[in-house]
Every structure is written in structure tokens, then in C-alpha cells.
Design a protein around this motif. Structure first.
Motif, short mmCIF file in Angstrom:
data_model
loop_
_atom_site.label_atom_id
_atom_site.label_comp_id
_atom_site.label_asym_id
_atom_site.label_seq_id
_atom_site.Cartn_x
_atom_site.Cartn_y
_atom_site.Cartn_z
N ALA A 38 0.84 -1.21 0.00
CA ALA A 38 0.00 0.00 0.00
C ALA A 38 0.87 1.25 0.00
CB ALA A 38 -0.93 -0.01 1.21
N ALA A 39 1.98 1.20 0.75
CA ALA A 39 2.89 2.36 0.78
C ALA A 39 3.52 2.58 -0.59
CB ALA A 39 3.96 2.13 1.84
N ILE A 40 3.92 1.49 -1.24
CA ILE A 40 4.55 1.62 -2.56
C ILE A 40 3.55 2.14 -3.59
CG2 ILE A 40 5.66 0.32 -4.42
CD1 ILE A 40 7.42 0.89 -1.92
N GLU A 41 2.29 1.75 -3.44
CA GLU A 41 1.26 2.27 -4.35
C GLU A 41 1.12 3.79 -4.19
OE1 GLU A 41 -2.34 -0.12 -4.48
OE2 GLU A 41 -3.45 1.68 -5.05
N VAL A 42 1.19 4.26 -2.93
CA VAL A 42 1.14 5.71 -2.70
C VAL A 42 2.34 6.38 -3.36
CG1 VAL A 42 1.38 7.49 -0.91
CG2 VAL A 42 -0.28 5.64 -0.62
N VAL A 43 3.52 5.80 -3.20
CA VAL A 43 4.72 6.37 -3.83
C VAL A 43 4.53 6.44 -5.35
CG1 VAL A 43 7.18 5.96 -4.31
CG2 VAL A 43 6.29 5.69 -1.98
N ASP A 44 3.95 5.39 -5.92
CA ASP A 44 3.74 5.35 -7.36
C ASP A 44 2.79 6.45 -7.81
OD1 ASP A 44 4.27 4.02 -9.84
OD2 ASP A 44 2.23 3.23 -9.76
N ARG A 45 1.73 6.65 -7.03
CA ARG A 45 0.76 7.71 -7.39
C ARG A 45 1.38 9.09 -7.20
NH1 ARG A 45 -4.69 6.54 -4.40
NH2 ARG A 45 -5.33 8.35 -5.65
N VAL A 46 2.19 9.25 -6.15
CA VAL A 46 2.88 10.54 -5.95
C VAL A 46 3.85 10.79 -7.11
CG1 VAL A 46 4.54 11.76 -4.48
CG2 VAL A 46 2.57 10.61 -3.45
N ALA A 47 4.49 9.72 -7.59
CA ALA A 47 5.43 9.88 -8.71
C ALA A 47 4.71 10.42 -9.94
CB ALA A 47 6.09 8.54 -9.02
N THR A 48 3.49 9.93 -10.20
CA THR A 48 2.72 10.42 -11.35
C THR A 48 2.40 11.90 -11.21
OG1 THR A 48 1.78 8.23 -11.70
CG2 THR A 48 0.57 10.09 -12.64
N ARG A 81 5.05 26.02 -5.06
CA ARG A 81 5.03 24.71 -5.73
C ARG A 81 5.09 23.59 -4.69
NH1 ARG A 81 9.06 24.39 -10.64
NH2 ARG A 81 7.55 22.79 -11.27
N ASP A 82 5.81 23.82 -3.60
CA ASP A 82 5.88 22.81 -2.54
C ASP A 82 4.55 22.68 -1.81
OD1 ASP A 82 8.74 22.21 -2.83
OD2 ASP A 82 8.93 24.32 -2.30
N ILE A 83 3.88 23.80 -1.63
CA ILE A 83 2.57 23.78 -0.96
C ILE A 83 1.56 23.00 -1.81
CG2 ILE A 83 0.71 25.20 -0.01
CD1 ILE A 83 3.49 25.43 1.46
N GLU A 84 1.57 23.26 -3.11
CA GLU A 84 0.67 22.55 -4.02
C GLU A 84 0.98 21.05 -4.01
OE1 GLU A 84 -1.97 23.21 -5.53
OE2 GLU A 84 -2.14 21.49 -6.89
N LEU A 85 2.26 20.72 -4.06
CA LEU A 85 2.64 19.29 -4.03
C LEU A 85 2.21 18.65 -2.71
CD1 LEU A 85 4.10 16.88 -5.32
CD2 LEU A 85 6.27 17.82 -4.46
N ALA A 86 2.37 19.36 -1.60
CA ALA A 86 1.96 18.82 -0.29
C ALA A 86 0.46 18.53 -0.28
CB ALA A 86 2.32 19.82 0.82
N ARG A 87 -0.33 19.44 -0.84
CA ARG A 87 -1.79 19.21 -0.90
C ARG A 87 -2.10 17.96 -1.72
NH1 ARG A 87 -2.39 24.89 -2.27
NH2 ARG A 87 -2.67 26.04 -0.33
N ARG A 88 -1.41 17.81 -2.83
CA ARG A 88 -1.66 16.65 -3.70
C ARG A 88 -1.23 15.35 -3.00
NH1 ARG A 88 -2.16 18.30 -9.20
NH2 ARG A 88 -2.55 16.09 -9.61
N ILE A 89 -0.14 15.40 -2.25
CA ILE A 89 0.29 14.22 -1.48
C ILE A 89 -0.77 13.88 -0.44
CG2 ILE A 89 1.98 13.38 0.21
CD1 ILE A 89 4.14 14.92 -1.43
N ASP A 90 -1.30 14.90 0.24
CA ASP A 90 -2.36 14.66 1.23
C ASP A 90 -3.57 13.97 0.58
OD1 ASP A 90 -0.99 15.68 3.37
OD2 ASP A 90 -2.14 17.53 3.53
N ASP A 91 -3.97 14.43 -0.60
CA ASP A 91 -5.12 13.82 -1.29
C ASP A 91 -4.87 12.33 -1.53
OD1 ASP A 91 -6.33 16.28 -1.40
OD2 ASP A 91 -5.81 16.67 -3.51
N ILE A 92 -3.64 12.01 -1.97
CA ILE A 92 -3.32 10.61 -2.28
C ILE A 92 -3.31 9.78 -1.01
CG2 ILE A 92 -1.46 9.10 -3.10
CD1 ILE A 92 -0.78 11.44 -5.11
N VAL A 93 -2.67 10.30 0.04
CA VAL A 93 -2.60 9.55 1.30
C VAL A 93 -4.01 9.34 1.86
CG1 VAL A 93 -1.85 9.66 3.71
CG2 VAL A 93 -0.25 10.26 1.88
N ARG A 94 -4.83 10.40 1.79
CA ARG A 94 -6.20 10.30 2.33
C ARG A 94 -6.98 9.21 1.60
NH1 ARG A 94 -7.70 15.24 1.14
NH2 ARG A 94 -6.40 16.13 2.77
N SER A 95 -6.85 9.15 0.31
CA SER A 95 -7.64 8.16 -0.44
C SER A 95 -7.10 6.74 -0.27
CB SER A 95 -7.73 8.54 -1.92
OG SER A 95 -6.48 8.36 -2.52
N ALA A 96 -5.85 6.62 0.20
CA ALA A 96 -5.26 5.29 0.38
C ALA A 96 -5.44 4.76 1.80
CB ALA A 96 -3.77 5.34 0.05
#
Ligand SMILES: C[C@H](O)[C@H](O)[C@H]1CNC2=NC(N)=NC(=O)C2=N1
Length: 97
Positions: A38-48, A81-96
Motif C-alpha cells: 500500500a505504501a509503494i502504491e502511494v509512492v507510485d501515485r505521488v510519482a505520477t 510549488r511545494d505547498i501545491e505538491l503537499a496538498r496533492r500528497i495529502d489527497d493521495i494519502v487520504r484516499s489510500a
């Protein structure tokens, strides 16, 4: 080059990102997932997302705990750009989670 955020601006942005901490040299969060896959899947989605944004976090993987750090290397500190990326990471973690 993106504008560096001041210490006050970073503090204000972090007040809206409760899972994140940091200062003008970088912001970070950890996330514990249910399993290593599950953690690796999050990393994969963050990579995209990182490729889409052309902005990439530093990622530390320890079994099912991920640590993300966001800083704009070319600017030498935290930018929007870091703030935007942080928000996107939060979205991915929340959905996982
Ligand atoms: C050419 C390309 O836009 C740059 O190398 C980008 C890629 N991703 C990046 N990510 C981060 N976090 N900081 C950068 O300075 C950066 N630079």
C-alpha cells in the motif's frame, strides 16, 4: 524561478496543512499505510503527480511508513510549488488510508 516563501508565509500555509511541519528550508510529513505494498502504491501515485507538476518530493520509505519532504531545490527553499505538491500528497494519502 518560483518565489521563496517567507517564514510567516510558510507558517500560514502550514496552519492549513495539519499533517505537515517545517520551515522555509523545507516542509515534511510522514504517513503510515496499512502495508508495504500500500505504501509503494502511494509512492507510485505521488510519482505520477510529481511528473505532472514537474516538481518532485524527497521520499523516504521504511516498511509501511513514508516520509515526504518538499523543497524547491532550484530556489533553495519553500515555494508555492511545494505547498501545491503537499496538498496533492495529502489527497493521495487520504484516499489510500
Ligand atoms: C528541469 C526541471 O524542471 C527541474 O529540474 C525541476 C524538477 N523537479 C524539481 N523538484 C523539486 N522539488 N525542486 C526542483 O528544483 C525541481 N526542479
Amino acid at each position: 524561478m518560483a518565489d521563496l516563501l517567507t517564514a510567516d508565509a510558510v507558517r500560514e500555509e502550514l496552519s492549513r496543512l495539519p499533517d505537515w511541519s517545517g520551515d522555509p528550508t523545507g516542509i515534511g510529513r510522514t504517513a503510515q499505510l496499512g502495508s508495504f505494498p500500500a505504501a509503494i502504491e502511494v509512492v507510485d501515485r505521488v510519482a505520477t503527480v510529481a511528473e505532472d507538476l514537474d516538481h518532485h518530493p524527497d521520499i523516504d520509505i521504511r516498511w509501511r511508513t513514508l516520509t515526504f519532504r518538499c523543497v524547491t531545490h532550484s530556489a533553495g527553499g519553500v515555494t508555492h510549488r511545494d505547498i501545491e505538491l503537499a496538498r496533492r500528497i495529502d489527497d493521495i494519502v487520504r484516499s489510500a488510508a
